[in-house]
Structure formats: structure tokens, C-alpha cells
Design an enzyme around this catalytic site. Sequence first.
Site, PDB file in Angstrom:
ATOM      1  N   ASP A 184     -26.062   2.974  50.781  1.00 31.24           N
ATOM      2  CA  ASP A 184     -26.232   1.986  51.842  1.00 31.24           C
ATOM      3  C   ASP A 184     -27.644   2.183  52.425  1.00 31.24           C
ATOM      4  O   ASP A 184     -28.376   3.121  52.056  1.00 31.24           O
ATOM      5  CB  ASP A 184     -25.141   2.112  52.922  1.00 31.24           C
ATOM      6  CG  ASP A 184     -24.989   0.815  53.726  1.00 31.24           C
ATOM      7  OD1 ASP A 184     -25.877  -0.058  53.635  1.00 31.24           O
ATOM      8  OD2 ASP A 184     -23.992   0.669  54.459  1.00 31.24           O
TER       9      ASP A 184
HETATM   10  C1  NOJ Z   1     -25.998  -2.028  55.817  1.00 32.55           C
HETATM   11  C2  NOJ Z   1     -24.522  -2.332  55.705  1.00 32.55           C
HETATM   12  O1  NOJ Z   1     -23.783  -1.200  56.056  1.00 32.55           O
HETATM   13  C3  NOJ Z   1     -24.105  -2.798  54.326  1.00 32.55           C
HETATM   14  O2  NOJ Z   1     -22.787  -3.243  54.393  1.00 32.55           O
HETATM   15  C4  NOJ Z   1     -25.011  -3.857  53.805  1.00 32.55           C
HETATM   16  O3  NOJ Z   1     -24.601  -4.279  52.539  1.00 32.55           O
HETATM   17  C5  NOJ Z   1     -26.432  -3.300  53.762  1.00 32.55           C
HETATM   18  N1  NOJ Z   1     -26.846  -2.940  55.109  1.00 32.55           N
HETATM   19  C6  NOJ Z   1     -27.412  -4.293  53.161  1.00 32.55           C
HETATM   20  O4  NOJ Z   1     -27.629  -5.338  54.019  1.00 32.55           O
END
Ligand code: NOJ
Length: 762
Positions: free
Chosen positions: A286
Site C-alpha cells: 500500500d
Molecule cells: C491507500 C489506500 O489504503 C489503498 O486502499 C489505495 O488503493 C491506495 N492508497 C492507492 O490509492
Amino acid sequence: MTESKRLFIAACLLASVVPAFAEKDTKEMDMFIGNLISRMTLHEKLGQLNLHPGEDIVTGNPQASNLGAIVAKGEAGGTFNIMGAEKTKALQKLALEKTRLGIPLIFGMDVIHGYQTVFPIPLGLSCSWDVAAVEKVARISAKEASAAGVCWTFSPMVDIARDPRWGRMAEGCGEDPCLGSAMAAAMVKGYQGDGMKGNDEIMACVKHFALYGAAEGGRDYNTVDMSRQSMYNYYFPPYKAAVDAGVGSVMTSFNTVDGIPATANRWLVTDVLRNQWGFDGFVVTDYESIYEMAKHGVGKGAKAASLALKAGTDMDMSSHAFLDHLETAVKEGKVTEADIDVAVRRVLEAKYKLGLFQDPYKYIDPEREKKELYTEENRKSAREIAAKTFVLLKNEGNVLPLQKKGKIALIGPMADNRRDICGTWSMMAVPSKYKSLLQGFRDAVGNSGEVVYAKGCNFHEDRKVDRWFSPYSASLKDERTEEELIAEAVEVAKDVDVIVAALGEGMQASGESASRCELTLPETQKRLLEALLATGKPVVMLNFSGRATVMDWESEHVPAIMNVWHGGSETGDAIADVVFGDVAPSGKLSVSMPRSVGQIPVYYNHLPLGRPAGNDWKGFQVFRSNYIDKDHRPLYPFGYGLSYTEFEYSDFNISSTELSDNGEIIATVTVTNKGDRKGDEIVQFYTRDLEASVSQPVKTLKHFERISLMPGESRKVSFHITPDDLKFYDYNLEYVAEPGEFLVMVGPDSERLSTLRFTLKE
Ligand code: NOJ
């Protein structure tokens, strides 16, 4: 001819003789990728492992970067959250023409519940319990997203959530592993279609692996601490269902698992995901998760990057850690180039499976983008599906459905608000194209009645909090005092036949980084509701929310309450369809609704206790598991939801009271529509293992079916029970069905159940 051109032509030639990947010709793929990797420098390899953020939609710490320059240097394997085919086309061109090997980029995006046609938030979708509809949502989302240059979505989010303080409950399917697993598999199928062959079939990414939904206190990004029993039995199943459905990629979670950040947890990413479950796609972190390892206190720089890579993580989202540190790590002997090759191979395989070597522009077609977004057909589906997600919680005196005549007051901060009704992750929605609820009501009523409106209040009495409820609060905020707003609403409502109060959360009050301590309506909304009730008119409350909220007071005082979540771009029409009775409500809760924040976590599949307070609780019971000051049971249980008609359950029986280890017994119930209008019912089967080596939940959902019944019509619904349905992970994490006594239960929700008993034989 340059090397990149030669390789590209070779790739095209090879690809044209390679049958579609779904035919499993992995030998050709292995040869092609092996050949490609053998030509890559270490720096080029690390470039492939770098997922660089796009600048259109910021979903983490904003990062100043010149994406084009990074791509041209071959320092990105992909990027994400770029809006529009023209932009992806330009970037792809850079990757193909400016880098030595011309390896195409992969373009990701958070397409969570639709692209420009926005469907209800996933929590709402799960309340439809309609697996086919959810697959269709993902299919349409993939069609639209792919027309705009996206070939990879960061969905499904399948984190089990028992704590509604956690705002990301909105993005998942609630508290139950069985329902969550069915939805996870449906979404993967919908996105990936027929093995990602077509240019409208994109790669899914199941997230957030793992346990992210169990953050302590419901505070986003907080610590998770959980037994392996709970992981395997309650939290892992939806991720595994996505893997079993063939999901192409997995995203790690921000939290630690057993004290080790998920991104660097080898047990999680390699032992469980790859070795136990057989996942053969690639793993992406993430946002900045490798960078955050230093903050978790487990190492930074080359150490963090090496730990993540060694754990089995392949692609680094936004940390730049693989690119910046793995060369050093190789020199220091922390990782080998062979370790890096493993990750590079997995990323390249994903591109190969998507067909990007064959046609790097497969998903980039500005013409498609012009024609295929927000079509009539997609909007129709969104409207129909949204109507299935609303959960009617109370309907005293059959206030609902309303008649399309007379005078109706529509009051509240969600009533004439197009921006917030789509909910979290709806960046691609174009509010000018769709209706507000007010417009939906007016169109439904037409000339046969009148719909009057007042805003009534802002989202929140505290300006700072109000700002976080809606990103648009500055423009939506009414500068009048609360008293003035309420007075206007009461005046507007004074001679109407019925009042509909559109209350709850703006789009940013739930979702990422949107934890809340108080789950009741904000005071200003509550005061508005009290004033509306004081008019003596019948009041219908529509609760917009991205989570289970606390409606203890409302359930006592408001005659009709329907939870409408955030229903997407077609919300205005969809709510009108249900409120005015063209469609009967049919959603059922996928999360328990608490009576009070102090009860949380409250969920239906809890373990039996030595000192339970019992379901017939009337008041505090000393030396029992309950509260002095409040009922311990949920206000509305998991699986609950009303319709405009009544369903009767009868003739519940099982084909045998004994189940052999390779046999099957069939539990059957007859469901009859006793009312005078058509309706859909969600029939739920639960089991209980009465005596096991490890204490088992009081009930576990095992099977459900959504049926449509005409007035007076009956249908038999069956659950074929095999020993597999009775399995759980025991103390040694063996997946077993233990012989002994079981209950099978059926009913319209997790509380109103009929029960039969059977034995699983030795
Ligand atoms: C952070 C989030 O936790 C995740 O769900 C998301 O896909 C990513 N950012 C990318 O935007």
C-alpha cells in the site's frame, strides 16, 4: 534499429503466435519473460518494481514528482490514479519509446464502486446479498475504467470489519466471512472477466492483506493484534476466496501482523498467501508502506526494502524504496539479484497476462472513453442495483411507501446534494451529470404532487468537523445559524403530508482516514430531526452512511427509517423508486447496528460464553456478560431488513439427521410471500457446532439465497450440507470437520431463526 524497438517487435511477433494467456500457455510466457529479464540491467529491473503515484488523485502523502521524466528514465513499472486515456497514452508512449527496452507500463486506479457510473459503496452492495449484481457492478466498472486507460483496479477491498468507528468499513462487505467471500469472488470475476483477454477486462487487486479491518479502536492505520484462530476462521476467508477466484494481484495492508508490518511479513505474504493458498500473481504494497516500516520501528532504507522483498512483496507503491535502496542491498549482501528477479518476473507476468506486450495500448482508446462512460445502460444497472442495497429498518404504521401525490417535504443536508451521495472513492463521478435526491423525488412525483425542500442544517455543528464530513462543505455550508435553518425547515414542512429527512454522513465522513468516535447523528442533525418530529407529521428518515451508525434514539422516535448508505450516481432515482414503492426494499444488513459506541465490537458470530446474558434480555443481569446501563444486543442484527411485504417461513426440515463423512444432507424451507405485493427475500442458513475442540461461534452463516416472490407465491429453498460446510481451523490450524452434534438454522436474519439438529458421524 534500437534495442527497444527490436525487443518490442520481437515481443509482438512472439505474442501473435502465442495463444491467449487464459489457455495457460505459461511456457511461452516463461520463455518470453526469461529472455526479457536476461537483457535487463539491475536498475531497469528495479524500475519495474516501482509503482509511482500519478498526480491526478492523491491518496496518501502528496509527492512532488515529474512522472514523465521518471517514466522516460525507465524508473517506473507502472503508475496509478491517472485520469483519462490521453494521459495514459502519452505516458505509455514515453515508456515504449524513451526507455531502452520499451517495457509497457501498468496503470492502476482505485475503481472501488464504479468509474463514472458510480454504484453504491461496497458496504451497501454487500447488503444486496446479490452476488450476480455485484459481479455485474465489477464488470461495468472494468468496462468503463478500461475505456479510460486503466488496466488494474485496487479492488476488491475485503477486510472484515466489526468496528464501525473504522471509516473504511464503507469499502468492504461488512462483518461476515461467508458473505464477504462470495462478494470477493464475484468482484474478481467481474473485473477480470474471461481471464483478462478482452480490452475491457482488467486485473483485480485484493486488499488490504491482511486484517486491516481490525485496527484497535477503529482508528485507521492503528495496531492490529489477533490470534491465528481469528485470522484463519474470520478474517482470512475473503482474501482466500479472491485468490481462489484467480485474482491477479494482492495489496498488503498498513498494519502489523504479529508485530511485523504486513508488507515485510514473510509468514503472511509467502507462507500463507503463496505456499498455503497457491497465489501466483504479484504483491504490491500500500501507499508508502515500505517507508512506513521505519515508523513502525523495524528498519529503514536498504534494510526495510530488503525485508519487504524477502517477505515476497514485489512492487513498491510510492515509497521509492526498492528503486533507491535495493542496489545497495545487493552490494551489502542483504538480497541477491536472483531475489529481485523473482519479483520482476511476477510484475512482468502480470503485464503479459494483461496482454500489454502484445498491445501496450490495449486499454488505451480515447474513442472508447468518449463513448463508453456513463451510458444509459450502465446507469440503468446502477439504479436497479442501488435500489437493492437500501435496508428498511423500521416502518411503523406502513408510512412507507409514500404515495406520489400530495405535498412532501424533503429536508436535510443530503436532500439536494449531488456531490456527497456517491460516497467515498468516487473521484470519477461527474455530479453535473446526475440527479440529486430532490430531483429524483420531483421526477418521480411529476405533476401529481409537490416536493418542497429545505436544507435544515449543515452536516455538523462544529465547523472543523463539518469540513471533514464533506470535501465540499465549504461550498455546501449554509452560513445561517442552526436556529434559522431549522426554522426554515419547519416552516417548509408545516402544511405537508409527510416529511422525508435525508440525514447522515457526507462522502468524506467514511472511507480512508475517516474514523469516528461518535456514531450517532451529529447534534445539529438530531435537533433538526426533533423539530421535524415535533410538527406531528409522519417522518421518514433516510440515513446516508458509510458504516453502521448508532440510531438508538431514532429507532424509538422516528416511525420509518431506511439506511441508504451512499448509493452512487443514480441514488436520486433509486431512492425514489423505493420510497414511492415502485420497488420494494430488499437489502439486509451485512453489519450489526450497535445501540451505542460502548458496545463495539458487536457482531453476530461471536463465541458462546460461560456466562451469557441471553437473547431474551430485559434488564441488567448480575454476573452475566452484559452492561448495567444498556442492552448488550445490537439494535438491528446482522442479516436484518424489512420489505413492504411479509414473508413466512414454514416446513423447515432436513433430509436426514445423520451426515456421513462423504455424504450430504439437505435442509429445506418453504418461504411464502404473505403480502399483496411482489418482494425479494434473502433466505439465510446458519450452522452451529455444538461441541468442538475449539469453541465455535453461536452461529455461522453458511448459505444464502435471494429470491423474488409474487404475492401469495411460495418457494422451497435448500441448503445442501456436506462435511466441508462444517469445517473450521482448529488449534493447530488444520482445516477440519469434527464429528458430533450440529445445529442448522434458517430465517430472515441472524436472530429470527428456526433450528434443527443433526449429527456428523465419525
Ligand atoms: C491507500 C489506500 O489504503 C489503498 O486502499 C489505495 O488503493 C491506495 N492508497 C492507492 O490509492
